[in-house]
Design a protein around this motif. Sequence first.
Motif, mmCIF file in Angstrom:
data_model
loop_
_atom_site.group_PDB
_atom_site.id
_atom_site.type_symbol
_atom_site.label_atom_id
_atom_site.label_comp_id
_atom_site.label_asym_id
_atom_site.label_seq_id
_atom_site.Cartn_x
_atom_site.Cartn_y
_atom_site.Cartn_z
ATOM 1 N N PHE A 83 -16.689 9.764 -5.077
ATOM 2 C CA PHE A 83 -16.084 8.440 -5.165
ATOM 3 C C PHE A 83 -14.869 8.459 -4.253
ATOM 4 O O PHE A 83 -13.891 9.153 -4.527
ATOM 5 C CB PHE A 83 -15.693 8.123 -6.608
ATOM 6 N N ALA A 84 -14.950 7.734 -3.138
ATOM 7 C CA ALA A 84 -13.887 7.728 -2.144
ATOM 8 C C ALA A 84 -13.006 6.502 -2.334
ATOM 9 O O ALA A 84 -13.498 5.400 -2.576
ATOM 10 C CB ALA A 84 -14.475 7.734 -0.736
ATOM 11 N N ALA A 85 -11.683 6.675 -2.198
ATOM 12 C CA ALA A 85 -10.733 5.598 -2.428
ATOM 13 C C ALA A 85 -10.698 4.573 -1.300
ATOM 14 O O ALA A 85 -9.932 3.613 -1.376
ATOM 15 C CB ALA A 85 -9.337 6.169 -2.647
ATOM 16 N N SER A 86 -11.511 4.741 -0.275
ATOM 17 C CA SER A 86 -11.647 3.741 0.781
ATOM 18 C C SER A 86 -13.069 3.776 1.317
ATOM 19 O O SER A 86 -13.728 4.824 1.289
ATOM 20 C CB SER A 86 -10.658 3.984 1.922
ATOM 21 N N ASP A 87 -13.540 2.645 1.804
ATOM 22 C CA ASP A 87 -14.879 2.596 2.391
ATOM 23 C C ASP A 87 -14.960 3.429 3.661
ATOM 24 O O ASP A 87 -15.990 4.036 3.958
ATOM 25 C CB ASP A 87 -15.266 1.152 2.698
ATOM 26 N N ARG A 88 -13.878 3.442 4.447
ATOM 27 C CA ARG A 88 -13.904 4.246 5.670
ATOM 28 C C ARG A 88 -14.162 5.705 5.333
ATOM 29 O O ARG A 88 -14.943 6.393 6.007
ATOM 30 C CB ARG A 88 -12.584 4.111 6.420
ATOM 31 N N ALA A 89 -13.518 6.201 4.285
ATOM 32 C CA ALA A 89 -13.725 7.583 3.867
ATOM 33 C C ALA A 89 -15.131 7.780 3.320
ATOM 34 O O ALA A 89 -15.750 8.835 3.523
ATOM 35 C CB ALA A 89 -12.690 7.967 2.819
ATOM 36 N N VAL A 99 0.843 -1.181 0.000
ATOM 37 C CA VAL A 99 0.000 0.000 0.000
ATOM 38 C C VAL A 99 0.886 1.240 0.000
ATOM 39 O O VAL A 99 1.755 1.393 0.851
ATOM 40 C CB VAL A 99 -0.929 0.003 1.230
ATOM 41 N N GLY A 100 0.669 2.118 -0.942
ATOM 42 C CA GLY A 100 1.462 3.339 -1.008
ATOM 43 C C GLY A 100 2.639 3.259 -1.943
ATOM 44 O O GLY A 100 3.275 4.259 -2.237
ATOM 45 N N ASP A 101 2.975 2.073 -2.420
ATOM 46 C CA ASP A 101 4.048 1.890 -3.403
ATOM 47 C C ASP A 101 5.402 2.375 -2.907
ATOM 48 O O ASP A 101 6.261 2.723 -3.716
ATOM 49 C CB ASP A 101 3.699 2.603 -4.729
ATOM 50 N N HIS A 102 5.606 2.431 -1.601
ATOM 51 C CA HIS A 102 6.907 2.879 -1.099
ATOM 52 C C HIS A 102 7.993 1.848 -1.366
ATOM 53 O O HIS A 102 9.160 2.205 -1.571
ATOM 54 C CB HIS A 102 6.818 3.194 0.395
ATOM 55 N N LEU A 103 7.627 0.582 -1.342
ATOM 56 C CA LEU A 103 8.596 -0.458 -1.681
ATOM 57 C C LEU A 103 8.631 -0.603 -3.199
ATOM 58 O O LEU A 103 7.834 -1.317 -3.790
ATOM 59 C CB LEU A 103 8.223 -1.788 -1.011
ATOM 60 N N THR A 104 9.555 0.089 -3.815
ATOM 61 C CA THR A 104 9.670 0.105 -5.268
ATOM 62 C C THR A 104 10.189 -1.237 -5.785
ATOM 63 O O THR A 104 10.634 -2.093 -5.022
ATOM 64 C CB THR A 104 10.634 1.211 -5.715
ATOM 65 N N GLU A 105 10.153 -1.389 -7.103
ATOM 66 C CA GLU A 105 10.676 -2.613 -7.710
ATOM 67 C C GLU A 105 12.144 -2.801 -7.356
ATOM 68 O O GLU A 105 12.599 -3.928 -7.101
ATOM 69 C CB GLU A 105 10.495 -2.557 -9.227
ATOM 70 N N ILE A 135 -18.544 14.984 -10.059
ATOM 71 C CA ILE A 135 -18.112 13.833 -9.263
ATOM 72 C C ILE A 135 -16.726 14.128 -8.683
ATOM 73 O O ILE A 135 -15.761 14.345 -9.421
ATOM 74 C CB ILE A 135 -18.060 12.561 -10.122
ATOM 75 N N ALA A 136 -16.632 14.129 -7.374
ATOM 76 C CA ALA A 136 -15.356 14.367 -6.701
ATOM 77 C C ALA A 136 -14.701 13.033 -6.359
ATOM 78 O O ALA A 136 -15.376 12.035 -6.091
ATOM 79 C CB ALA A 136 -15.573 15.179 -5.430
ATOM 80 N N PHE A 137 -13.373 13.035 -6.372
ATOM 81 C CA PHE A 137 -12.604 11.847 -5.974
ATOM 82 C C PHE A 137 -11.874 12.170 -4.685
ATOM 83 O O PHE A 137 -11.112 13.139 -4.607
ATOM 84 C CB PHE A 137 -11.606 11.454 -7.057
ATOM 85 N N LEU A 138 -12.101 11.348 -3.666
ATOM 86 C CA LEU A 138 -11.443 11.502 -2.374
ATOM 87 C C LEU A 138 -10.264 10.536 -2.359
ATOM 88 O O LEU A 138 -10.437 9.315 -2.289
ATOM 89 C CB LEU A 138 -12.437 11.177 -1.257
ATOM 90 N N ALA A 139 -9.051 11.071 -2.435
ATOM 91 C CA ALA A 139 -7.861 10.258 -2.701
ATOM 92 C C ALA A 139 -7.100 9.918 -1.432
ATOM 93 O O ALA A 139 -7.180 10.612 -0.412
ATOM 94 C CB ALA A 139 -6.935 11.004 -3.655
ATOM 95 N N GLN A 140 -6.339 8.827 -1.515
ATOM 96 C CA GLN A 140 -5.308 8.553 -0.528
ATOM 97 C C GLN A 140 -4.087 9.424 -0.841
ATOM 98 O O GLN A 140 -3.836 9.743 -1.995
ATOM 99 C CB GLN A 140 -4.943 7.072 -0.563
ATOM 100 N N ASP A 169 -7.493 8.587 3.688
ATOM 101 C CA ASP A 169 -6.628 7.791 4.559
ATOM 102 C C ASP A 169 -7.212 7.562 5.944
ATOM 103 O O ASP A 169 -6.837 6.605 6.616
ATOM 104 C CB ASP A 169 -5.262 8.456 4.684
ATOM 105 N N ASP A 170 -8.112 8.430 6.387
ATOM 106 C CA ASP A 170 -8.717 8.219 7.698
ATOM 107 C C ASP A 170 -10.077 8.904 7.740
ATOM 108 O O ASP A 170 -10.411 9.748 6.896
ATOM 109 C CB ASP A 170 -7.816 8.726 8.826
ATOM 110 N N ARG A 171 -10.858 8.540 8.729
ATOM 111 C CA ARG A 171 -12.242 9.007 8.810
ATOM 112 C C ARG A 171 -12.354 10.520 9.033
ATOM 113 O O ARG A 171 -13.200 11.184 8.436
ATOM 114 C CB ARG A 171 -12.954 8.273 9.955
ATOM 115 N N VAL A 172 -11.511 11.048 9.921
ATOM 116 C CA VAL A 172 -11.598 12.472 10.241
ATOM 117 C C VAL A 172 -11.240 13.318 9.027
ATOM 118 O O VAL A 172 -11.949 14.285 8.685
ATOM 119 C CB VAL A 172 -10.686 12.808 11.430
#
Length: 333
Positions: free
Chosen positions: A246-252, A126-132, A183-188, A223-226
């Motif tokens: 359209f939110a990128a997570s169900d929590r959002a 998650v987050g793609d921090h660990l690159t190839e 339509i708005a996109f709520l992103a991580q 990324d979080d509810r708040v």
Amino acid sequence: MRPTAKQVAELAGVSTATVSYVLSGRDRRVGAETRQRVLDAAARLGYTPNQAARSLRRRRTQRVCLVQGSFGGVPTDERLARDLHEMADGHGYSVVTLAVYSEARAVAAVDVLRGGIADAVLVNNVGDHLTEELLAQIVSARLPTVVIGNGPVPPGCDVVRAPETEVSAEAVEHLIAQGRRRIAFLAQRYELYRDRPIGRLLGYHTALDRHGIEQRTVVSGADDRVSAHQAVTGLLRSPDPPDAVFAASDRAAISTIWAVRDAGLRVPADVAVVGVGNIDEGLITNPQLSTVGPIRHDYTDVVRLLFDRLQAEEPPPAREIVRPWTFVRRGSS
């Protein structure tokens, strides 16, 4: 006196090698009845393998590592961790967890893994921090590796992918078909700092492009509810508020429903809402949450990849699993 494997073998009427196979989880060729006799004998004697001694002999830690993007709070991540712990217990392994939420943490995690903290690693990227390139360093250390993610992976590891882009586009297409145009996109957060959109955000843009809709509103908050509630509250107070989110997570997305209600508006009459994840909590919102994600949250097939690779005499060919996703329409859209 501590019971021995030889005593277990004598009680079960098997060889000490069979006892070793069963209690280490390498018992594919052992019959179910024999396996149960060994387990019953071990339980009767109170026998447990001496993990420290065995680790020294085999140069193994008897641990597997789970790399996550956060410390917890994501229901799907928690299910993955639970399934890994359960299978690890059955194979005589324990689980250590590393949280990788930044590039610096990713580099530190690779150093720890290469240092031998565990015998195998399951990466939920998650987050793609660990690159190839970083993943390649793990594989080059001959560490059995399974990666959950849609990004590129090096040869020599298994990968588990999901059709996030295609099914996210389907969800936005549904909103468009309902007459929604703002339509708005709520992103991580990590989605906002890439050169090009991928995954859920790419699906959002793809669907709008197909219908020639130029208005795009992309904000952080998934990324979080708040953060989600605050972001949507701000959008609804703007001069041109969205008629769908359209939110990128169900929590959002669940926080979005609350924010819409707090603004004195209705879901979906005034603002339609769709999330990603298909978590159970979406079934008890009012209205129930429309969502994108897997029908079932069961990661035993993913975890089995890890232990198959860990226990193989020779490294198996790299494998790829595509976990099916779908758009689940409910009352919020």
